[in-house]
Design an enzyme around this catalytic site. Structure first.
Site, PDB file in Angstrom:
ATOM      1  N   GLU A 109      46.622  41.984  51.297  1.00  0.00           N
ATOM      2  CA  GLU A 109      46.357  40.695  51.939  1.00  0.00           C
ATOM      3  C   GLU A 109      47.613  40.060  52.543  1.00  0.00           C
ATOM      4  O   GLU A 109      47.554  39.466  53.632  1.00  0.00           O
ATOM      5  CB  GLU A 109      45.713  39.733  50.934  1.00  0.00           C
ATOM      6  CG  GLU A 109      44.251  40.038  50.633  1.00  0.00           C
ATOM      7  CD  GLU A 109      44.059  41.224  49.696  1.00  0.00           C
ATOM      8  OE1 GLU A 109      42.946  41.769  49.642  1.00  0.00           O
ATOM      9  OE2 GLU A 109      45.048  41.616  49.025  1.00  0.00           O
ATOM     10  N   HIS A 111      35.424  36.667  42.006  1.00  0.00           N
ATOM     11  CA  HIS A 111      34.703  36.694  43.281  1.00  0.00           C
ATOM     12  C   HIS A 111      33.915  35.412  43.504  1.00  0.00           C
ATOM     13  O   HIS A 111      32.883  35.420  44.171  1.00  0.00           O
ATOM     14  CB  HIS A 111      33.747  37.888  43.333  1.00  0.00           C
ATOM     15  CG  HIS A 111      34.404  39.218  43.226  1.00  0.00           C
ATOM     16  ND1 HIS A 111      34.795  39.761  42.028  1.00  0.00           N
ATOM     17  CD2 HIS A 111      34.767  40.109  44.183  1.00  0.00           C
ATOM     18  CE1 HIS A 111      35.352  40.943  42.232  1.00  0.00           C
ATOM     19  NE2 HIS A 111      35.352  41.164  43.529  1.00  0.00           N
TER      20      HIS A 111
END
Length: 325
Positions: free
Chosen positions: A60, A130
């Protein structure tokens, strides 16, 4: 108008932006042939080629560093972080590079064309890795825009506005509404204003404020409250940074009460910033304490996810307690 779910509306916005300007690039983990883990980028690589829609390594910080470099050289990158929970390795790039790029040079160069898309929030039984809602972390950083849509129509118009806007934007997408939220969406290109809240419903007793997936929860709570005779004014903030102070102030001066709700935990949540600002601006007009209805100060649990979230009953209770204070 066409009927779309939120994923289709986002895909349509990306398609329109890429067709209109060859400088628009989409990239991230699995966004190519696979179309992204939620399929938001389906068919874009097939239509525009691997040079404009492509997969990145699972890194990321690298995705956003690469996006910053592209934007600094005149491209219009739309970078996807697969889940908002995964954005933290890129935190340094976003808050120290993306947000400050133009300031360090006196705007001789900038990364204003950058948009970062990422699905946020709970409601899909994703557990603690998540399900997070990290908007407040970034709201502390001058130089960024933070946008959160509530339905397909808003998602398409706000995403197109973000891509075309000359400021770097974090675009948080409520993933539990990706397929659950369906509505009419204008065909072709249109934009909705950034930095401007929307008064969805007018009322006189209490202002109820939220954004993203929480607007669906607010709608159910308000329906319940109005059956009991409470008149609610409902506002979708839409843009967290910069947030539309004047629209909220105007509403609270009329109703004298405010309930703010978001999925993120209470402590340090953006509702606290809103509450502090509104009490400064509206103190003498408030009829009751400003209420915050939020997620708990714990990681999002798997089995007890429903208990963790600020559901319609919690919002309804806050409305009732605020009016009856």
């Amino acid at each position: 108008m066409a009927k779309m779910n939120m994923l289709q509306a986002i895909n349509d916005a990306l398609d329109i932006a890429m067709a209109a300007n060859e400088k628009v690039l989409c990239f991230g983990e699995d966004v190519g042939v696979f179309g992204g883990v939620f399929r938001a980028t389906s068919n874009l690589q097939k239509k525009y080629g691997r040079s404009r829609c492509f997969n990145t390594p699972i890194v990321e910080q690298g995705i956003i560093g690469f996006a910053n470099g592209l934007a600094a050289q005149g491209s219009i990158p739309v970078a996807e972080i697969q889940f908002a929970d995964y954005i933290f390795p890129a935190f340094d790039q976003i808050v120290n590079e993306t947000a400050k790029f133009r300031y360090r040079s006196g705007n001789l160069f900038n990364v204003g064309g950058l948009t970062i898309r990422t699905p946020y929030g709970a409601g899909i039984s994703g557990g603690l890795y998540h399900s997070q809602s990290p908007e407040a972390y970034f709201a502390h950083t001058p130089g960024l825009q933070i946008v959160v849509p509530r339905n397909p129509h808003q998602a398409k118009g706000l995403l197109l506005a973000a891509i075309n806007d000359p400021n770097p934007t974090l675009f948080f997408e409520p993933k539990r509404l990706y397929r659950a939220s369906v509505g009419e969406v204008p065909e072709g290109e249109y934009e909705l204003p950034l930095g401007k809240a929307e008064v969805i419903k007018e009322g006189t007793d209490v202002t109820v404020l939220g954004w993203g997936a929480q607007m669906e929860v607010i709608a159910k709570a308000v329906e319940r409250a109005e059956k009991d005779g409470f008149s609610c004014e409902v506002i979708d903030l839409r843009t967290i940074l910069p947030w539309d102070v004047e629209t909220v102030v105007k509403s609270v001066l009329k109703t004298g009460r405010l309930v703010v709700t978001h999925e993120a935990p209470l402590t340090g949540g953006f509702a606290g910033e809103i509450a502090a600002t509104i009490q400064e601006r509206c103190f003498l007009y408030l009829e009751s304490p400003i209420a915050r209805v939020t997620g708990m100060d714990t990681p999002v649990p798997l089995v007890l996810e429903k208990e963790h979230l600020p559901n319609e009953l919690k919002v309804y209770d806050a409305i009732r307690e605020s009016v009856e204070f």
